[in-house]
Every structure is written in C-alpha cells, then in structure tokens.
Design an enzyme around this catalytic site. Sequence first.
Site, PDB file in Angstrom:
ATOM      1  N   TYR A   1      -2.045   0.609  10.767  1.00 44.97           N
ATOM      2  CA  TYR A   1      -2.077  -0.152   9.419  1.00 44.97           C
ATOM      3  C   TYR A   1      -1.412  -0.096   8.112  1.00 44.97           C
ATOM      4  O   TYR A   1      -0.474  -1.153   7.808  1.00 44.97           O
ATOM      5  CB  TYR A   1      -3.662   0.414   8.652  1.00 44.97           C
ATOM      6  CG  TYR A   1      -3.885  -0.388   7.291  1.00 44.97           C
ATOM      7  CD1 TYR A   1      -4.369  -1.469   6.669  1.00 44.97           C
ATOM      8  CD2 TYR A   1      -3.050   0.412   5.692  1.00 44.97           C
ATOM      9  CE1 TYR A   1      -4.644  -1.438   5.579  1.00 44.97           C
ATOM     10  CE2 TYR A   1      -3.628   0.398   4.514  1.00 44.97           C
ATOM     11  CZ  TYR A   1      -4.008  -1.025   4.262  1.00 44.97           C
ATOM     12  OH  TYR A   1      -4.378  -1.688   2.963  1.00 44.97           O
TER      13      TYR A   1
ATOM     14  N   SER B   1       0.578  -1.444   0.117  1.00 44.56           N
ATOM     15  CA  SER B   1      -0.071  -0.094  -0.346  1.00 44.56           C
ATOM     16  C   SER B   1       0.782   1.574  -0.049  1.00 44.56           C
ATOM     17  O   SER B   1       2.626   1.405   0.767  1.00 44.56           O
ATOM     18  CB  SER B   1      -0.950  -0.080   0.896  1.00 44.56           C
ATOM     19  OG  SER B   1      -1.700   1.452   1.405  1.00 44.56           O
TER      20      SER B   1
ATOM     21  N   GLU C   1      -0.559   3.495   1.709  1.00 43.87           N
ATOM     22  CA  GLU C   1      -0.111   4.208   3.403  1.00 43.87           C
ATOM     23  C   GLU C   1       1.357   3.642   3.349  1.00 43.87           C
ATOM     24  O   GLU C   1       1.493   4.482   4.424  1.00 43.87           O
ATOM     25  CB  GLU C   1      -1.088   3.194   3.694  1.00 43.87           C
ATOM     26  CG  GLU C   1      -1.403   3.459   4.986  1.00 43.87           C
ATOM     27  CD  GLU C   1      -2.106   5.060   5.562  1.00 43.87           C
ATOM     28  OE1 GLU C   1      -2.794   5.356   3.858  1.00 43.87           O
ATOM     29  OE2 GLU C   1      -1.890   5.464   6.378  1.00 43.87           O
TER      30      GLU C   1
HETATM   31  P1  NAP Z   1     -11.427  -4.508   1.537  1.00 47.87           P
HETATM   32  O1  NAP Z   1     -12.757  -4.364  -0.150  1.00 47.87           O
HETATM   33  O2  NAP Z   1     -11.154  -4.236   2.377  1.00 47.87           O
HETATM   34  O3  NAP Z   1     -11.686  -5.930   1.668  1.00 47.87           O
HETATM   35  C1  NAP Z   1     -10.671  -7.253   2.525  1.00 47.87           C
HETATM   36  C2  NAP Z   1     -11.034  -8.505   2.343  1.00 47.87           C
HETATM   37  O4  NAP Z   1      -9.956  -9.184   3.498  1.00 47.87           O
HETATM   38  C3  NAP Z   1     -12.210  -9.194   2.833  1.00 47.87           C
HETATM   39  O5  NAP Z   1     -12.238 -10.046   1.408  1.00 47.87           O
HETATM   40  C4  NAP Z   1     -12.047  -9.170   3.827  1.00 47.87           C
HETATM   41  O6  NAP Z   1     -13.004 -10.309   4.501  1.00 47.87           O
HETATM   42  C5  NAP Z   1     -10.546 -10.020   4.071  1.00 47.87           C
HETATM   43  N1  NAP Z   1      -9.814 -10.088   5.163  1.00 47.87           N
HETATM   44  C6  NAP Z   1     -10.624  -9.176   6.054  1.00 47.87           C
HETATM   45  N2  NAP Z   1      -9.724 -10.300   7.792  1.00 47.87           N
HETATM   46  C7  NAP Z   1      -9.253 -11.341   7.340  1.00 47.87           C
HETATM   47  C8  NAP Z   1      -9.081 -12.443   8.003  1.00 47.87           C
HETATM   48  N3  NAP Z   1      -8.516 -12.481   9.489  1.00 47.87           N
HETATM   49  N4  NAP Z   1      -8.922 -13.581   7.631  1.00 47.87           N
HETATM   50  C9  NAP Z   1      -9.626 -13.411   6.146  1.00 47.87           C
HETATM   51  N5  NAP Z   1     -10.014 -12.225   4.667  1.00 47.87           N
HETATM   52  C10 NAP Z   1      -9.350 -11.586   5.770  1.00 47.87           C
HETATM   53  O7  NAP Z   1     -10.411  -4.423   0.378  1.00 47.87           O
HETATM   54  P2  NAP Z   1      -9.816  -3.962  -0.548  1.00 47.87           P
HETATM   55  O8  NAP Z   1     -10.591  -2.375  -0.670  1.00 47.87           O
HETATM   56  O9  NAP Z   1      -9.843  -4.661  -1.649  1.00 47.87           O
HETATM   57  O10 NAP Z   1      -8.266  -4.012  -0.540  1.00 47.87           O
HETATM   58  C11 NAP Z   1      -7.452  -5.023  -1.206  1.00 47.87           C
HETATM   59  C12 NAP Z   1      -6.086  -5.581  -0.662  1.00 47.87           C
HETATM   60  O11 NAP Z   1      -5.267  -4.223  -1.210  1.00 47.87           O
HETATM   61  C13 NAP Z   1      -6.304  -5.035   1.069  1.00 47.87           C
HETATM   62  O12 NAP Z   1      -5.073  -5.763   0.854  1.00 47.87           O
HETATM   63  C14 NAP Z   1      -5.825  -3.633   1.092  1.00 47.87           C
HETATM   64  O13 NAP Z   1      -5.537  -3.711   2.491  1.00 47.87           O
HETATM   65  C15 NAP Z   1      -4.651  -3.379   0.048  1.00 47.87           C
HETATM   66  N6  NAP Z   1      -4.722  -1.657  -0.730  1.00 47.87           N
HETATM   67  C16 NAP Z   1      -5.880  -1.657  -0.818  1.00 47.87           C
HETATM   68  C17 NAP Z   1      -6.172  -0.138  -1.470  1.00 47.87           C
HETATM   69  C18 NAP Z   1      -7.027   0.512  -1.443  1.00 47.87           C
HETATM   70  O14 NAP Z   1      -7.135   1.651  -1.909  1.00 47.87           O
HETATM   71  N7  NAP Z   1      -7.817   0.302  -1.532  1.00 47.87           N
HETATM   72  C19 NAP Z   1      -4.883   0.318  -1.658  1.00 47.87           C
HETATM   73  C20 NAP Z   1      -3.476  -0.523  -1.701  1.00 47.87           C
HETATM   74  C21 NAP Z   1      -3.953  -1.715  -0.901  1.00 47.87           C
HETATM   75  P3  NAP Z   1     -14.412  -9.594   4.934  1.00 47.87           P
HETATM   76  O15 NAP Z   1     -15.192  -9.521   3.508  1.00 47.87           O
HETATM   77  O16 NAP Z   1     -15.223 -10.999   5.023  1.00 47.87           O
HETATM   78  O17 NAP Z   1     -14.289  -8.801   5.174  1.00 47.87           O
HETATM   79  O1  G4F Z   2     -10.803   6.981   2.108  1.00 46.91           O
HETATM   80  P1  G4F Z   2      -9.737   6.880   3.452  1.00 46.91           P
HETATM   81  O2  G4F Z   2     -10.512   6.018   4.668  1.00 46.91           O
HETATM   82  O3  G4F Z   2      -8.746   5.790   2.547  1.00 46.91           O
HETATM   83  P2  G4F Z   2      -6.918   6.151   3.604  1.00 46.91           P
HETATM   84  O4  G4F Z   2      -7.098   5.883   4.628  1.00 46.91           O
HETATM   85  O5  G4F Z   2      -5.809   6.336   2.433  1.00 46.91           O
HETATM   86  O6  G4F Z   2      -6.856   4.264   3.130  1.00 46.91           O
HETATM   87  C1  G4F Z   2      -6.532   3.594   1.542  1.00 46.91           C
HETATM   88  O7  G4F Z   2      -6.389   3.647   1.163  1.00 46.91           O
HETATM   89  C2  G4F Z   2      -4.651   3.428   1.565  1.00 46.91           C
HETATM   90  C3  G4F Z   2      -3.713   2.780   0.417  1.00 46.91           C
HETATM   91  O8  G4F Z   2      -2.738   4.790   1.078  1.00 46.91           O
HETATM   92  C4  G4F Z   2      -5.260   1.421   1.457  1.00 46.91           C
HETATM   93  F1  G4F Z   2      -3.840   0.780   1.890  1.00 46.91           F
HETATM   94  C5  G4F Z   2      -6.434   1.662   2.662  1.00 46.91           C
HETATM   95  O9  G4F Z   2      -6.249   0.026   2.537  1.00 46.91           O
HETATM   96  C6  G4F Z   2      -6.898   2.261   1.935  1.00 46.91           C
HETATM   97  O10 G4F Z   2      -7.922   1.940   0.816  1.00 46.91           O
HETATM   98  O11 G4F Z   2      -8.901   8.218   3.905  1.00 46.91           O
HETATM   99  C7  G4F Z   2      -8.725   9.029   2.722  1.00 46.91           C
HETATM  100  C8  G4F Z   2      -8.734  10.659   3.643  1.00 46.91           C
HETATM  101  C9  G4F Z   2      -7.780  10.249   4.189  1.00 46.91           C
HETATM  102  O12 G4F Z   2      -7.025  11.318   4.679  1.00 46.91           O
HETATM  103  C10 G4F Z   2      -8.711  10.851   5.342  1.00 46.91           C
HETATM  104  O13 G4F Z   2      -8.393  11.457   6.941  1.00 46.91           O
HETATM  105  O14 G4F Z   2      -9.713  10.955   3.990  1.00 46.91           O
HETATM  106  C11 G4F Z   2      -9.443  12.216   5.123  1.00 46.91           C
HETATM  107  N1  G4F Z   2     -11.099  11.490   5.906  1.00 46.91           N
HETATM  108  C12 G4F Z   2     -11.567  12.943   5.448  1.00 46.91           C
HETATM  109  N2  G4F Z   2     -13.176  12.919   6.098  1.00 46.91           N
HETATM  110  C13 G4F Z   2     -11.744  10.516   5.832  1.00 46.91           C
HETATM  111  C14 G4F Z   2     -12.847  11.351   5.902  1.00 46.91           C
HETATM  112  N3  G4F Z   2     -11.804   9.101   5.689  1.00 46.91           N
HETATM  113  C15 G4F Z   2     -12.972   8.696   5.726  1.00 46.91           C
HETATM  114  N4  G4F Z   2     -12.577   6.922   6.109  1.00 46.91           N
HETATM  115  N5  G4F Z   2     -14.230   9.273   6.579  1.00 46.91           N
HETATM  116  C16 G4F Z   2     -14.027  10.303   7.072  1.00 46.91           C
HETATM  117  O15 G4F Z   2     -15.450  11.067   7.313  1.00 46.91           O
END
Ligand code: NAP
Ligand code: G4F
Length: 309
Positions: free
Chosen positions: A145, A122, A124
């Site tokens: 995280y 990520s 992050e």
């Molecule tokens: P998501 O929608 O939150 O999906 C997370 C998945 O992990 C769900 O299938 C969840 O199952 C499963 N999971 C959570 N805890 C588990 C456990 N203990 N054992 C088995 N499975 C578990 O996340 P996403 O947006 O698809 O992201 C996919 C991956 O990419 C994650 O690793 C995230 O950290 C990483 N990532 C995401 C972003 C982004 O912007 N989306 C960016 C960088 C990296 P349930 O459905 O049962 O909850």
């Molecule tokens: O949508 P967010 O919660 O995503 P964040 O923290 O960037 O993390 C996501 O992206 C990561 C990759 O860089 C992934 F690894 C991670 O798993 C996840 O998918 O927040 C985005 C921004 C933050 O700066 C937060 O402080 O939005 C700001 N924000 C402002 N108000 C809020 C809110 N975020 C959330 N969730 N809710 C609010 O009310």
Amino acid sequence: MKALVTGSTGQSGSYLIELLLEQNVEVFALVRRSSIGNTQRIDHLKDKITLIFGDMCDPCSLNHAVNYSKPDWVFNLAAMSFVGESWRQPKYTLDVVAGGTLNLLEAVRNYAPNAKFYQASSSEMFGSSPPPQNELTPFHPRSPYGVAKTAAHLMVQNYRESYGIQASCGILFNHESKRRGIEFVTRKVSHGVALIANGKATELRLGNLDAKRDWGHSFDYMRAAILMMLRDKPDDYVIGSEVAYSVRDFVSLAFARVGLDWEEHVLIDPAFVRPAEVNHLLADATKAKRELSWRPTITFHQLVNEMVD
Ligand code: NAP
Ligand code: G4F
C-alpha cells in the site's frame, strides 16, 4: 462550484461531502457497483448529491465521470486503504491506488484540464524514515500500500510538472472517527471494547502494540483538504496533530473509558503482526499551519472517547 469526489462512500469521503455541501458546492460522488449496497455513510446525503457509478480500474468510467460532471475540483480519495490487506492483494492494491490515480489524472487532463486536483497521499509513504516527518522527509514505504501511494504521489507531481495540472497532495497522517472501517486498529479496539463492556465478548486479539501513530479526526483532516483547494497555487502539505501515541496507549484509554483493565482482555495474536511494520509516525505540520492556517480541533483523547461511546 462543482466537485467530483472519488472514495465518496468511505470514511473521509462522507465528511468531505458534508463539508462541501455546507459551502454550497455541487457534489458528484463516484460510487462503485456493489451487489449489497455500500453507500451507508452517505445515505443521509443522497438527495443532495449526484451519484456516478465507476471504478478506479476502469478508465472509461472515469472519463465519463469527469466529462459528465465537468468539475472545478476533483478529490481523489478512492483506494484499497487497508495496509494489512495490501500484502495479500498487492497487485490489486497497486492497480487501484497507483493505476487508478493515473487513470483519473488522464481523465482530468483530457476533460477538465483546468480543474484543481486533490490527491489523498499518506504518511505511510514515510515508512521507516525517522520522526518527525514533513514535506522534505524521504519516502521509505514498508507495505505494498505504501509503495502504491508513493507511486501515485509521484505521478500526481509529474502531471503537475508535465501538464500544469493544478494538483495538490495532502500527505495525511492517520485520521479516524466513528465512521472508520472495522478492520483498522482504532475501530477494531473501540468496537471490541463495546462488545466486552456489553458482555458479548471476553477478549480482543491484536498485533503489534508498540507501533506509534499520529492520530487525528477525519473531519479536521477533510477541512485541511478543502483549504488546499482554496489556495491559488497547488502544493503539497503534511497534515497531522504533531503528537504520537502507541497502539497500547489507544487500547489502554479505550478500555479505561468503560472502567475496564485492558490487560485482562487483550491477547497478542501473530496473525495480526505485519511482515514489515511502520514503527513511528509523527507529523511536522509546520507548513500547513503557516500557509493554510490549519489547526486540528479534536484531540486524541476526545477521538478515543467518541469512538468508544
Ligand atoms: P476508506 O474508508 O477505506 O474509503 C475508501 C474509498 O475508496 C471507499 O469509498 C471505497 O469504496 C473506494 N474504493 C476502493 N476501491 C475502489 C475502486 N476500485 N474504485 C472506486 N472506488 C474505490 O478510506 P478513508 O479512510 O476514507 O481514506 C480516504 C483516502 O485517504 C484513501 O485514499 C486512503 O488511502 C487515504 N488516506 C487515509 C488515511 C487515514 O488515516 N484514514 C491517511 C492517509 C491517507 P467502497 O465503499 O465501495 O469500498
Ligand atoms: O489502523 P491501522 O491498520 O492503520 P495504518 O496501518 O497506520 O494505516 C492507516 O493510516 C495510513 C496513514 O499513515 C493510511 F494511509 C492507511 O490508509 C490507513 O488509514 O494500523 C495502525 C497500527 C499498525 O502499526 C498496526 O500494525 O496498529 C497496529 N496494529 C496492532 N494490532 C493493528 C492491530 N492494526 C490493525 N489493523 N489490526 C490489529 O489487530
């Protein structure tokens, strides 16, 4: 070709499985047990894939999943992925994200040592390192995280160097879609706009509007994950759109989509301000463009419109 996907029920897991099935890959999807059902995002695919129950915190279940599926490709997408929650559940986040990745690497080492491995790393991890960020940018995570993802990333690299596991890390910047979980800011805002436009709410409470993110579409980013697996040699790649917008920009465009002025509806609520913030993420995806020929196809404005619509 067989693939094991953890995090199969998540936003990106569902897009990834659709893409794998299009390429005639046989898919084994790790699903964790739930009392009420957690497979909505992949229910339309259930007849075409094999579900295996398991949990990242239970090495026995991961050993079984890898031994049973004997995969050519392992995609590790499972995580407690909500940054905001990771301050409230830091130990659990570390256990699932870092410990879980270690458990899965061990299972692969023991039962499918020749499989290619994809790690969902990520942006992050970059935290407070100034933009733009690429594969050489130092990590300075700002959340439990982010720390857990950094540990998992380094562990994957270590298994590549120690045991020759063919592991690639996709360092993905934020990716969203209409399947995004409701607590993430893009979904919270687009859903909130829909409620207000339909007369079911009048206000939306948010935290820091100044944070900047490089937002893309989950479909495009899962295409990149597959491209990494198709390479002969494992390596790590930054994936992002190379354009950053503020949360305020997203909010403004989302309200404008339905003809509303965001300033009449958005309130700042300290409950949503984080103990430490990542202020500015902006990808330098030069390496992915050069070596994977990857380009995003869905723009930020198209993403906002899709999510609001
Ligand atoms: P998501 O929608 O939150 O999906 C997370 C998945 O992990 C769900 O299938 C969840 O199952 C499963 N999971 C959570 N805890 C588990 C456990 N203990 N054992 C088995 N499975 C578990 O996340 P996403 O947006 O698809 O992201 C996919 C991956 O990419 C994650 O690793 C995230 O950290 C990483 N990532 C995401 C972003 C982004 O912007 N989306 C960016 C960088 C990296 P349930 O459905 O049962 O909850
Ligand atoms: O949508 P967010 O919660 O995503 P964040 O923290 O960037 O993390 C996501 O992206 C990561 C990759 O860089 C992934 F690894 C991670 O798993 C996840 O998918 O927040 C985005 C921004 C933050 O700066 C937060 O402080 O939005 C700001 N924000 C402002 N108000 C809020 C809110 N975020 C959330 N969730 N809710 C609010 O009310």
